[in-house]
Design an enzyme around this catalytic site. Sequence first.
Site, PDB file in Angstrom:
ATOM      1  CG  ASP A 161      26.847  19.888 -44.767  1.00 56.30           C
ATOM      2  OD1 ASP A 161      27.101  18.434 -45.488  1.00 56.30           O
ATOM      3  OD2 ASP A 161      25.149  19.932 -45.354  1.00 56.30           O
ATOM      4  CB  ILE A 162      29.017  14.929 -42.799  1.00 55.74           C
ATOM      5  CG1 ILE A 162      29.907  13.781 -42.161  1.00 55.74           C
ATOM      6  CG2 ILE A 162      27.512  14.500 -43.436  1.00 55.74           C
ATOM      7  CD1 ILE A 162      30.173  14.500 -40.981  1.00 55.74           C
ATOM      8  CD  GLU A 167      20.252  14.747 -47.659  1.00 53.55           C
ATOM      9  OE1 GLU A 167      21.551  15.721 -48.578  1.00 53.55           O
ATOM     10  OE2 GLU A 167      21.744  14.746 -46.885  1.00 53.55           O
ATOM     11  CG  HIS A 213      19.224  22.292 -41.994  1.00 51.10           C
ATOM     12  ND1 HIS A 213      17.996  21.131 -42.220  1.00 51.10           N
ATOM     13  CD2 HIS A 213      19.543  21.953 -43.185  1.00 51.10           C
ATOM     14  CE1 HIS A 213      17.791  20.580 -43.222  1.00 51.10           C
ATOM     15  NE2 HIS A 213      18.875  20.538 -43.973  1.00 51.10           N
ATOM     16  CG  HIS A 236      23.045  24.187 -46.047  1.00 46.91           C
ATOM     17  ND1 HIS A 236      23.643  23.459 -46.192  1.00 46.91           N
ATOM     18  CD2 HIS A 236      21.676  23.923 -46.085  1.00 46.91           C
ATOM     19  CE1 HIS A 236      22.905  22.545 -46.299  1.00 46.91           C
ATOM     20  NE2 HIS A 236      21.550  22.657 -46.448  1.00 46.91           N
TER      21      HIS A 236
END
Length: 131
Positions: free
Chosen positions: A28-29, A87, A92, A94
């Site tokens: 994750d960025i 978002e 996805h 996490h």
Amino acid sequence: MDIFSKIAAGEIPSYTCAENDRFYAFLDINPLAKGHTLVIPRREVDYIFDMEDEELAEFEIFTKQVAQAIRRAFPCRKVAQVVLGLEVAHAHIHLIPINSEADVDFHKEKLKLSEVEFQDISARIRAEFGQ
Ligand code: 5GP
């Protein structure tokens, strides 16, 4: 193609943690912790619970293997699994190394990591995953 499909296809750069022909894991960025990883199906699907049973089961098994690699690379009490998806409209999961409930607060300030740190973190996870 949505942004995560482009990432999985290599059209947008990312820090790869693990991959196979159906699933892709990358950092994750805006990480909550070192090792905060996103796991996605390569197939475009927005809502995780729209996935067929078999695909969802395989997704979870792949995610488990990534979580085990993260925990070996970044020792922690547990690796939390969180699904939000508000978002980015591509399913996805996490994966976040945690030692307390506070470590999984999405409102807290994200880590600022350098390019070298992102590369090092993803390399450690890849190595533990066996890639
Ligand atoms: P969610 O959809 O689960 O609420 O949040 C999407 C997550 O994807 C966020 O944690 C955000 O930091 C991450 N994210 C959004 N765009 C990118 C991107 O282009 N690259 C990477 N590596 N992560 C992203």
